[in-house]
Design a protein around this motif. Sequence first.
Motif, PDB file in Angstrom:
ATOM      1  N   ILE A 179       0.865  -1.184   0.000  1.00 52.79           N
ATOM      2  CA  ILE A 179       0.000   0.000   0.000  1.00 52.79           C
ATOM      3  C   ILE A 179       0.895   1.226   0.000  1.00 52.79           C
ATOM      4  O   ILE A 179       1.706   1.412   0.907  1.00 52.79           O
ATOM      5  N   MET A 180       0.736   2.053  -1.010  1.00 53.95           N
ATOM      6  CA  MET A 180       1.557   3.266  -1.143  1.00 53.95           C
ATOM      7  C   MET A 180       0.705   4.490  -0.813  1.00 53.95           C
ATOM      8  O   MET A 180      -0.427   4.622  -1.285  1.00 53.95           O
ATOM      9  N   LEU A 181       1.248   5.385   0.022  1.00 48.00           N
ATOM     10  CA  LEU A 181       0.559   6.619   0.392  1.00 48.00           C
ATOM     11  C   LEU A 181       1.147   7.784  -0.385  1.00 48.00           C
ATOM     12  O   LEU A 181       2.367   7.928  -0.478  1.00 48.00           O
ATOM     13  N   ALA A 182       0.279   8.629  -0.940  1.00 52.73           N
ATOM     14  CA  ALA A 182       0.725   9.804  -1.696  1.00 52.73           C
ATOM     15  C   ALA A 182      -0.104  11.000  -1.267  1.00 52.73           C
ATOM     16  O   ALA A 182      -1.245  10.856  -0.817  1.00 52.73           O
ATOM     17  N   GLY A 183       0.476  12.189  -1.403  1.00 53.96           N
ATOM     18  CA  GLY A 183      -0.243  13.410  -1.034  1.00 53.96           C
ATOM     19  C   GLY A 183       0.715  14.541  -0.752  1.00 53.96           C
ATOM     20  O   GLY A 183       1.937  14.371  -0.745  1.00 53.96           O
ATOM     21  N   LEU A 184       0.153  15.725  -0.523  1.00 53.07           N
ATOM     22  CA  LEU A 184       0.969  16.905  -0.244  1.00 53.07           C
ATOM     23  C   LEU A 184       1.542  16.846   1.167  1.00 53.07           C
ATOM     24  O   LEU A 184       1.040  16.134   2.037  1.00 53.07           O
TER      25      LEU A 184
ATOM     26  N   GLY B  78       2.066  17.832   4.837  1.00 50.19           N
ATOM     27  CA  GLY B  78       1.139  18.414   5.803  1.00 50.19           C
ATOM     28  C   GLY B  78      -0.256  17.819   5.744  1.00 50.19           C
ATOM     29  O   GLY B  78      -1.117  18.173   6.557  1.00 50.19           O
ATOM     30  N   ALA B  79      -0.501  16.922   4.785  1.00 54.76           N
ATOM     31  CA  ALA B  79      -1.831  16.306   4.675  1.00 54.76           C
ATOM     32  C   ALA B  79      -2.063  15.268   5.763  1.00 54.76           C
ATOM     33  O   ALA B  79      -3.203  14.883   6.032  1.00 54.76           O
ATOM     34  N   GLY B  80      -0.960  14.792   6.390  1.00 58.38           N
ATOM     35  CA  GLY B  80      -1.095  13.819   7.468  1.00 58.38           C
ATOM     36  C   GLY B  80      -0.764  12.401   7.048  1.00 58.38           C
ATOM     37  O   GLY B  80      -1.270  11.440   7.647  1.00 58.38           O
ATOM     38  N   LYS B  81       0.121  12.237   6.039  1.00 56.77           N
ATOM     39  CA  LYS B  81       0.465  10.893   5.544  1.00 56.77           C
ATOM     40  C   LYS B  81       1.171  10.051   6.602  1.00 56.77           C
ATOM     41  O   LYS B  81       0.835   8.881   6.804  1.00 56.77           O
ATOM     42  N   THR B  82       2.166  10.631   7.262  1.00 55.69           N
ATOM     43  CA  THR B  82       2.967   9.864   8.227  1.00 55.69           C
ATOM     44  C   THR B  82       2.114   9.393   9.402  1.00 55.69           C
ATOM     45  O   THR B  82       2.172   8.226   9.796  1.00 55.69           O
ATOM     46  N   THR B  83       1.316  10.293   9.961  1.00 55.73           N
ATOM     47  CA  THR B  83       0.432   9.912  11.067  1.00 55.73           C
ATOM     48  C   THR B  83      -0.578   8.874  10.608  1.00 55.73           C
ATOM     49  O   THR B  83      -0.872   7.902  11.312  1.00 55.73           O
ATOM     50  N   LEU B  84      -1.080   9.063   9.393  1.00 52.10           N
ATOM     51  CA  LEU B  84      -2.078   8.137   8.883  1.00 52.10           C
ATOM     52  C   LEU B  84      -1.490   6.759   8.608  1.00 52.10           C
ATOM     53  O   LEU B  84      -2.179   5.747   8.730  1.00 52.10           O
TER      54      LEU B  84
ATOM     55  N   GLY C  39       3.501  22.207  -2.422  1.00 51.15           N
ATOM     56  CA  GLY C  39       2.688  22.363  -3.628  1.00 51.15           C
ATOM     57  C   GLY C  39       3.069  21.292  -4.629  1.00 51.15           C
ATOM     58  O   GLY C  39       4.033  20.550  -4.444  1.00 51.15           O
ATOM     59  N   ILE C  40       2.296  21.192  -5.683  1.00 49.09           N
ATOM     60  CA  ILE C  40       2.557  20.164  -6.694  1.00 49.09           C
ATOM     61  C   ILE C  40       3.757  20.597  -7.532  1.00 49.09           C
ATOM     62  O   ILE C  40       3.801  21.719  -8.062  1.00 49.09           O
ATOM     63  N   ASP C  41       4.769  19.728  -7.681  1.00 48.89           N
ATOM     64  CA  ASP C  41       5.887  20.018  -8.582  1.00 48.89           C
ATOM     65  C   ASP C  41       6.296  18.739  -9.300  1.00 48.89           C
ATOM     66  O   ASP C  41       5.960  17.621  -8.900  1.00 48.89           O
ATOM     67  N   ALA C  42       7.059  18.924 -10.373  1.00 56.71           N
ATOM     68  CA  ALA C  42       7.415  17.800 -11.243  1.00 56.71           C
ATOM     69  C   ALA C  42       8.319  16.801 -10.526  1.00 56.71           C
ATOM     70  O   ALA C  42       8.195  15.588 -10.732  1.00 56.71           O
ATOM     71  N   GLU C  43       9.234  17.276  -9.677  1.00 58.16           N
ATOM     72  CA  GLU C  43      10.169  16.382  -8.990  1.00 58.16           C
ATOM     73  C   GLU C  43       9.431  15.424  -8.059  1.00 58.16           C
ATOM     74  O   GLU C  43       9.718  14.221  -8.033  1.00 58.16           O
ATOM     75  N   MET C  44       8.450  15.948  -7.307  1.00 60.42           N
ATOM     76  CA  MET C  44       7.689  15.099  -6.391  1.00 60.42           C
ATOM     77  C   MET C  44       6.893  14.052  -7.160  1.00 60.42           C
ATOM     78  O   MET C  44       6.869  12.869  -6.794  1.00 60.42           O
ATOM     79  N   MET C  45       6.241  14.474  -8.238  1.00 66.50           N
ATOM     80  CA  MET C  45       5.441  13.541  -9.032  1.00 66.50           C
ATOM     81  C   MET C  45       6.316  12.446  -9.639  1.00 66.50           C
ATOM     82  O   MET C  45       5.939  11.279  -9.666  1.00 66.50           O
ATOM     83  N   GLN C  46       7.504  12.836 -10.094  1.00 68.01           N
ATOM     84  CA  GLN C  46       8.401  11.856 -10.710  1.00 68.01           C
ATOM     85  C   GLN C  46       8.879  10.843  -9.684  1.00 68.01           C
ATOM     86  O   GLN C  46       8.955   9.638  -9.954  1.00 68.01           O
TER      87      GLN C  46
ATOM     88  N   VAL D 192      -2.809   2.369  -4.194  1.00 70.39           N
ATOM     89  CA  VAL D 192      -2.177   3.680  -4.050  1.00 70.39           C
ATOM     90  C   VAL D 192      -3.232   4.602  -3.449  1.00 70.39           C
ATOM     91  O   VAL D 192      -4.245   4.901  -4.090  1.00 70.39           O
ATOM     92  N   LEU D 193      -3.028   5.019  -2.207  1.00 67.36           N
ATOM     93  CA  LEU D 193      -4.006   5.829  -1.499  1.00 67.36           C
ATOM     94  C   LEU D 193      -3.579   7.293  -1.485  1.00 67.36           C
ATOM     95  O   LEU D 193      -2.476   7.623  -1.053  1.00 67.36           O
ATOM     96  N   PHE D 194      -4.459   8.150  -1.991  1.00 70.92           N
ATOM     97  CA  PHE D 194      -4.202   9.588  -1.984  1.00 70.92           C
ATOM     98  C   PHE D 194      -4.748  10.173  -0.686  1.00 70.92           C
ATOM     99  O   PHE D 194      -5.946  10.116  -0.416  1.00 70.92           O
ATOM    100  N   VAL D 195      -3.861  10.724   0.140  1.00 76.12           N
ATOM    101  CA  VAL D 195      -4.239  11.293   1.438  1.00 76.12           C
ATOM    102  C   VAL D 195      -4.546  12.772   1.238  1.00 76.12           C
ATOM    103  O   VAL D 195      -3.684  13.542   0.812  1.00 76.12           O
ATOM    104  N   VAL D 196      -5.774  13.160   1.541  1.00 76.51           N
ATOM    105  CA  VAL D 196      -6.179  14.546   1.349  1.00 76.51           C
ATOM    106  C   VAL D 196      -6.639  15.126   2.684  1.00 76.51           C
ATOM    107  O   VAL D 196      -7.356  14.476   3.449  1.00 76.51           O
ATOM    108  N   ASP D 197      -6.192  16.328   2.966  1.00 83.44           N
ATOM    109  CA  ASP D 197      -6.601  17.058   4.167  1.00 83.44           C
ATOM    110  C   ASP D 197      -8.033  17.534   3.957  1.00 83.44           C
ATOM    111  O   ASP D 197      -8.313  18.337   3.065  1.00 83.44           O
ATOM    112  N   ALA D 198      -8.965  17.037   4.777  1.00 83.40           N
ATOM    113  CA  ALA D 198     -10.375  17.386   4.603  1.00 83.40           C
ATOM    114  C   ALA D 198     -10.645  18.864   4.865  1.00 83.40           C
ATOM    115  O   ALA D 198     -11.720  19.368   4.544  1.00 83.40           O
ATOM    116  N   MET D 199      -9.663  19.583   5.448  1.00 85.56           N
ATOM    117  CA  MET D 199      -9.864  20.995   5.768  1.00 85.56           C
ATOM    118  C   MET D 199      -9.379  21.931   4.654  1.00 85.56           C
ATOM    119  O   MET D 199      -9.524  23.143   4.773  1.00 85.56           O
TER     120      MET D 199
END
Length: 523
Positions: A103-108, A110-116, A198-205, A219-226
């Motif tokens: 299971i792979m976690l992805a997201g910006l 501060g979205a809370g990936k590590t805690t999640l 923010g979204i950048d090419a290096e992170m996406m790559q 592949v789970l996209f972690v999104v901050d509900a706020m």
Amino acid sequence: MFDTLSDRLAATFKNLRGKGRLSEADIDATAREIRIALLEADVALPVVRAFIKQVKDRALGAEVSGALNPAQQIIKIVNEELISILGGETRRLRYAKTGPTVIMLAGLQGAGKTTLAGKLGHWLKKQKHTPLLVACDLQRPNAVNQLGVVAERAGVAFYGPEPGNGVGDPVKVARDSIEYARQKQYDVVIVDTAGRLGIDAEMMQQAADIRAAVDPDEVLFVVDAMVGQDAVTTAQAFLDGVDFTGVVLSKLDGDARGGAALSVAHVTGRQIMFASNGEKVDDFDAFHPDRMASRILGMGDMLSLIEKAEQTFSQAEAEKMASKLQGGGKDFTLDDFLAQLEQVRKMGSISKLLGMLPGMAQIRDQINNIDDRDVDRVGAIIKSMTPAERTDPKIINGSRRLRIAKGSGVQVGEVNNLVERFFEARKMMSAMASGKGIPGMPGIPGMGGGKRSAKKAPVAKGKRKSGNPLKRAQEEAAAAERRALGPAGAPGQQPAAPGGAFGLGAGKGPADFELPKEFKDLL
């Protein structure tokens, strides 16, 4: 998070109640109010348009015009469309046929990936899996150490060979973790990846390279509900760059507008699979669209509440407690009360539990003011008592109450209140179990009555005596004859059977009444 939206929808539906027929103008006005409520909740405009169109089309159809209660039919339509927007049916994790499941976690950032990651690992552990948390966020300062602490707190294994802080190859770490999991026989690998502000090419790559290296099952996209409207843009960018398979909502316990939760699933076509609604590792569960729609409409979430109770309460303890209550409550001690209190506290916040009950939205302010520390104070008072005092609270005199108050750090009045309420509760249990009814309540036919039922019933007034002396003498003679015959009736007849209240015949009075087995078990 959805409190404001719930209040607006409740006010809208309240205006519909009592109308036997809904005109097209009524439906238009209702749709307009729902549209405003959704926009104020920061739901994406395309989602609002699609939602309102579906509601109006169905509301103007035969299912509302032919309904006995059009207002309830409108609520039913809104509920079903909310479920549809939130993803429809509950989406489950897909596990690999031959482990480990990745299971792979992805997201910006501060979205809370590590805690999640820790919460997901803890949840999987409760599902009888053996998860491994892998630190592939090697850019953010102390991200590796943070994941190690989170894994320890969640009670799951951790793999972090690189120190991070800009050192190490995240793709190699992800690839090596799969072989490590096979050797140590971990059946689920959770890969925590790096994020950016923010979204950048290096992170996406980098995320795409990690996906190619480990070939994840999810592949789970972690999104901050706020986050609000920007969550939809970010989700679309990750969908194009990484192609995630599911969405996880974090920080669902916040007080921001919850439009992101209602928008992401509909815009991306990927269902919300999990939701995090607190800071503890237990504040995490699978996302059920039907239950969330029910909460938004103020109908509660009884299924989730029952599941929490089943996970927390021991069956053996429940049966033991039921047997004590069936015995009239005399064997129910303060130790038993403390055990029940601790079981409830394990389920989570009292205010959150009450919020799952239907209709609680009307007293939300009172529920939010409940302080869980009050429950802890009650536990402290009981723990300050000796074993003898807990078993028989009647021995707690003035000096003992003073000692208990000092030991638990409360006032003597709080100790008095606890003891008095305990005796009242036990008295009520005893009265109900013995069929005497609830003290202070009017008598229930066949179950006896409380204190009020002990009072003499007022004597019904008879006929007025006639003013005619001859007629009055005849009435008195007839009454004397009835008294001579007695309660048996006419001579030669059997005594009349004692009648019960509401037509209960002989043997069905309070003395002979037997509670049904199911009701006894409930008590």
